[in-house]
Design a protein around this motif. Structure first.
Motif, PDB file in Angstrom:
ATOM      1  N   LEU A  24       1.166  -1.049  -0.075  1.00 29.88           N
ATOM      2  CA  LEU A  24       0.222   0.117  -0.168  1.00 29.88           C
ATOM      3  C   LEU A  24       0.713   0.990  -0.447  1.00 29.88           C
ATOM      4  O   LEU A  24       0.566   2.153  -0.605  1.00 29.88           O
ATOM      5  CB  LEU A  24      -0.692  -0.203   1.270  1.00 29.88           C
ATOM      6  N   GLN A  25       1.314   1.011   0.598  1.00 31.06           N
ATOM      7  CA  GLN A  25       3.039   1.863   1.329  1.00 31.06           C
ATOM      8  C   GLN A  25       3.458   2.506  -0.481  1.00 31.06           C
ATOM      9  O   GLN A  25       4.036   3.976  -0.866  1.00 31.06           O
ATOM     10  CB  GLN A  25       3.979   2.231   1.781  1.00 31.06           C
ATOM     11  N   GLU A  26       3.518   1.877  -1.077  1.00 34.79           N
ATOM     12  CA  GLU A  26       4.874   1.664  -2.857  1.00 34.79           C
ATOM     13  C   GLU A  26       3.805   2.260  -4.051  1.00 34.79           C
ATOM     14  O   GLU A  26       3.572   3.207  -4.443  1.00 34.79           O
ATOM     15  CB  GLU A  26       4.536   0.044  -3.345  1.00 34.79           C
ATOM     16  N   ASP A  27       2.517   1.224  -3.399  1.00 35.76           N
ATOM     17  CA  ASP A  27       1.032   2.331  -4.222  1.00 35.76           C
ATOM     18  C   ASP A  27       0.728   3.781  -4.508  1.00 35.76           C
ATOM     19  O   ASP A  27       0.614   4.750  -4.827  1.00 35.76           O
ATOM     20  CB  ASP A  27      -0.171   1.332  -4.134  1.00 35.76           C
ATOM     21  N   GLN A  28       0.655   4.204  -2.810  1.00 39.99           N
ATOM     22  CA  GLN A  28       0.675   5.599  -3.074  1.00 39.99           C
ATOM     23  C   GLN A  28       1.835   6.504  -2.959  1.00 39.99           C
ATOM     24  O   GLN A  28       1.274   7.678  -3.562  1.00 39.99           O
ATOM     25  CB  GLN A  28       0.416   4.991  -1.048  1.00 39.99           C
ATOM     26  N   ARG A  29       3.052   5.490  -2.899  1.00 40.37           N
ATOM     27  CA  ARG A  29       4.134   6.342  -3.335  1.00 40.37           C
ATOM     28  C   ARG A  29       4.165   6.709  -4.840  1.00 40.37           C
ATOM     29  O   ARG A  29       4.640   7.682  -5.287  1.00 40.37           O
ATOM     30  CB  ARG A  29       5.438   5.755  -2.936  1.00 40.37           C
ATOM     31  N   MET A  30       3.855   5.367  -5.442  1.00 42.16           N
ATOM     32  CA  MET A  30       3.527   5.202  -7.403  1.00 42.16           C
ATOM     33  C   MET A  30       2.092   6.074  -7.280  1.00 42.16           C
ATOM     34  O   MET A  30       3.125   7.367  -8.298  1.00 42.16           O
ATOM     35  CB  MET A  30       3.620   4.303  -7.693  1.00 42.16           C
ATOM     36  N   LYS A  31       1.722   6.183  -6.790  1.00 41.82           N
ATOM     37  CA  LYS A  31       0.288   7.325  -7.583  1.00 41.82           C
ATOM     38  C   LYS A  31       0.692   9.275  -6.786  1.00 41.82           C
ATOM     39  O   LYS A  31       0.427   9.764  -7.371  1.00 41.82           O
ATOM     40  CB  LYS A  31      -0.952   6.718  -6.495  1.00 41.82           C
ATOM     41  N   LYS A  32       1.570   9.198  -5.536  1.00 40.34           N
ATOM     42  CA  LYS A  32       2.003  10.592  -5.309  1.00 40.34           C
ATOM     43  C   LYS A  32       2.683  10.963  -6.257  1.00 40.34           C
ATOM     44  O   LYS A  32       2.443  12.373  -6.530  1.00 40.34           O
ATOM     45  CB  LYS A  32       2.381  10.677  -3.721  1.00 40.34           C
ATOM     46  N   LYS A  33       3.365   9.942  -7.572  1.00 42.02           N
ATOM     47  CA  LYS A  33       4.389  10.686  -8.421  1.00 42.02           C
ATOM     48  C   LYS A  33       3.771  10.955  -9.041  1.00 42.02           C
ATOM     49  O   LYS A  33       3.652  11.544 -10.208  1.00 42.02           O
ATOM     50  CB  LYS A  33       5.660   9.381  -8.048  1.00 42.02           C
ATOM     51  N   ASP A  34       3.197  10.036  -9.411  1.00 40.80           N
ATOM     52  CA  ASP A  34       1.939   9.843 -11.030  1.00 40.80           C
ATOM     53  C   ASP A  34       1.388  11.366 -11.383  1.00 40.80           C
ATOM     54  O   ASP A  34       2.003  11.861 -11.876  1.00 40.80           O
ATOM     55  CB  ASP A  34       0.864   8.683 -11.277  1.00 40.80           C
ATOM     56  N   ILE A  35       0.521  11.806  -9.769  1.00 44.32           N
ATOM     57  CA  ILE A  35       0.114  12.583  -9.369  1.00 44.32           C
ATOM     58  C   ILE A  35       1.111  14.223  -9.532  1.00 44.32           C
ATOM     59  O   ILE A  35       0.766  15.530 -10.585  1.00 44.32           O
ATOM     60  CB  ILE A  35      -0.394  13.342  -7.998  1.00 44.32           C
ATOM     61  N   GLU A  36       1.855  13.969  -9.284  1.00 42.14           N
ATOM     62  CA  GLU A  36       3.027  14.740  -9.313  1.00 42.14           C
ATOM     63  C   GLU A  36       3.905  15.176 -10.485  1.00 42.14           C
ATOM     64  O   GLU A  36       4.073  16.005 -11.370  1.00 42.14           O
ATOM     65  CB  GLU A  36       4.162  15.234  -8.864  1.00 42.14           C
ATOM     66  N   ILE A  37       3.713  14.650 -11.601  1.00 45.41           N
ATOM     67  CA  ILE A  37       4.575  14.652 -12.714  1.00 45.41           C
ATOM     68  C   ILE A  37       3.444  15.153 -13.443  1.00 45.41           C
ATOM     69  O   ILE A  37       3.196  15.709 -14.640  1.00 45.41           O
ATOM     70  CB  ILE A  37       4.538  12.455 -13.587  1.00 45.41           C
ATOM     71  N   LEU A  38       1.851  14.241 -12.909  1.00 45.97           N
ATOM     72  CA  LEU A  38       0.764  15.176 -14.399  1.00 45.97           C
ATOM     73  C   LEU A  38       0.616  16.492 -14.090  1.00 45.97           C
ATOM     74  O   LEU A  38      -0.539  17.488 -14.769  1.00 45.97           O
ATOM     75  CB  LEU A  38      -0.814  14.143 -13.560  1.00 45.97           C
ATOM     76  N   GLN A  39       1.040  16.676 -12.459  1.00 48.65           N
ATOM     77  CA  GLN A  39       0.421  17.743 -11.814  1.00 48.65           C
ATOM     78  C   GLN A  39       1.824  19.740 -12.811  1.00 48.65           C
ATOM     79  O   GLN A  39       1.802  20.114 -13.309  1.00 48.65           O
ATOM     80  CB  GLN A  39       0.893  18.471 -10.908  1.00 48.65           C
ATOM     81  N   LEU A  40       3.201  18.464 -13.163  1.00 52.14           N
ATOM     82  CA  LEU A  40       4.160  19.390 -14.063  1.00 52.14           C
ATOM     83  C   LEU A  40       3.324  19.166 -15.165  1.00 52.14           C
ATOM     84  O   LEU A  40       3.948  20.573 -15.549  1.00 52.14           O
ATOM     85  CB  LEU A  40       5.236  18.802 -13.501  1.00 52.14           C
ATOM     86  N   LYS A  41       2.713  18.336 -15.800  1.00 52.51           N
ATOM     87  CA  LYS A  41       2.071  18.894 -17.499  1.00 52.51           C
ATOM     88  C   LYS A  41       1.305  19.630 -16.837  1.00 52.51           C
ATOM     89  O   LYS A  41       1.537  20.454 -18.725  1.00 52.51           O
ATOM     90  CB  LYS A  41       1.973  16.885 -17.415  1.00 52.51           C
ATOM     91  N   THR A  42       0.207  19.791 -16.351  1.00 51.96           N
ATOM     92  CA  THR A  42      -1.036  20.040 -16.232  1.00 51.96           C
ATOM     93  C   THR A  42       0.453  21.560 -16.148  1.00 51.96           C
ATOM     94  O   THR A  42      -0.413  22.601 -16.560  1.00 51.96           O
ATOM     95  CB  THR A  42      -1.544  19.835 -14.938  1.00 51.96           C
ATOM     96  N   ASN A  43       1.115  22.151 -15.327  1.00 49.75           N
ATOM     97  CA  ASN A  43       1.475  23.889 -15.221  1.00 49.75           C
ATOM     98  C   ASN A  43       2.047  23.906 -16.634  1.00 49.75           C
ATOM     99  O   ASN A  43       2.407  25.197 -16.840  1.00 49.75           O
ATOM    100  CB  ASN A  43       2.288  23.736 -13.954  1.00 49.75           C
ATOM    101  N   THR A  44       3.530  22.832 -16.709  1.00 51.99           N
ATOM    102  CA  THR A  44       3.801  23.416 -18.474  1.00 51.99           C
ATOM    103  C   THR A  44       2.122  23.602 -19.042  1.00 51.99           C
ATOM    104  O   THR A  44       3.007  24.728 -20.035  1.00 51.99           O
ATOM    105  CB  THR A  44       4.626  22.170 -18.573  1.00 51.99           C
ATOM    106  N   HIS A  45       1.920  23.075 -18.999  1.00 50.22           N
ATOM    107  CA  HIS A  45       0.747  22.881 -20.353  1.00 50.22           C
ATOM    108  C   HIS A  45      -0.062  24.582 -20.347  1.00 50.22           C
ATOM    109  O   HIS A  45      -0.240  24.956 -21.301  1.00 50.22           O
ATOM    110  CB  HIS A  45      -0.352  22.368 -21.059  1.00 50.22           C
TER     111      HIS A  45
END
Length: 253
Positions: free
Chosen positions: A70-91
């Motif tokens: 669960l912690q690993e899944d949470q970490r991966m999801k958090k990383k995915d959210i950060e990537i999506l947020q970065l892409k959103t900011n770039t866009h």
């Protein structure tokens, strides 16, 4: 008297029947069976405890594994959210930049349109003023006779053709303060400032044309090449177009 070695009457008496202890009822406590049952219970209880301990250990290990997953899944999801947020900011930044560029382009188009309209108005006004000046100059020259030599030098030029080049090349013709000189003033030669003027003075006192002064300054070698073509062809259009091209080239550099 009886002998001491003779058995007494009590010892020689025979038992009369069963004793009191023999008449008591026998009680079977079952100690062996109880001991066996206790031993089997103890064995089963120990086995139950051992199994419970093993099951508890397995469940705890499984819980730890689940928590780690669960912690690993949470970490991966958090990383995915950060990537999506970065892409959103770039866009969003790209969209904002494109909007700013579009706004700047529209502003520039509007400015160029206004500048073009202003220059067209100025050009028309200059044409009208130039015509009035030419008419006034012609009348003055006819009346005074002081400009006879200048009239003779200008007689070389074809007036309708000169009017065409004045309009086409955005220029005007002025006096240069001497009878044998004419001043040609250009506009629209600088892309950054259409109102900026460039001019040269043409000396017509001799058979061959000559340029004595110009602003901005031009390389004399290039001016000489233009004059050489003009003096060979005797075409004024060659001079006017050639000098304008030199001014445009000089203001670009």
């Amino acid at each position: 008297m009886a002998s001491v070695f003779e058995p007494s009457q009590s010892t020689s008496r025979q038992p009369q029947g069963p004793s009191m202890a023999d008449t008591l009822p026998s009680i079977a406590f079952g100690f062996d069976d109880l001991r066996d049952r206790m031993a089997r219970f103890t064995t089963k209880f120990d086995a139950f405890i051992e199994q419970g301990r093993k099951r508890l250990l397995e469940e705890r290990n499984q819980f730890r594994m689940n928590v780690a997953e669960l912690q690993e899944d949470q970490r991966m999801k958090k990383k995915d959210i950060e990537i999506l947020q970065l892409k959103t900011n770039t866009h969003q930044q790209v969209m904002a930049k494109e909007a700013a560029e579009m706004q700047a382009m529209q502003t520039q188009i509007a400015s160029l349109t206004a500048q073009r309209d202003k220059q067209a108005t100025t050009r028309d006004a200059l044409r009208s003023r130039s015509r009035r000046r030419r008419r006034t100059s012609r009348r003055g020259w006819r009346r005074s006779g002081a400009h006879a030599a200048q009239q003779e030098s200008q007689a070389r030029f074809n007036v309708p053709e000169l009017d065409f080049w004045v309009t086409y090349l955005c220029m005007r013709i002025e006096g240069a303060g001497a009878e044998d000189r004419l001043k040609f003033v250009y506009t629209h030669v600088d892309e950054k400032n259409w109102d900026r003027e460039a001019w040269f003075e043409l000396c017509t006192g001799s058979r061959d044309y000559d340029v004595r002064h110009c602003r901005p300054k031009l390389e004399r070698e290039k001016v000489e090449r233009v004059l050489e073509r003009v003096n060979e062809t005797r075409e004024l259009s060659v001079l006017l177009k050639g000098m304008r091209e030199l001014f445009v080239e000089a203001l670009k550099s």
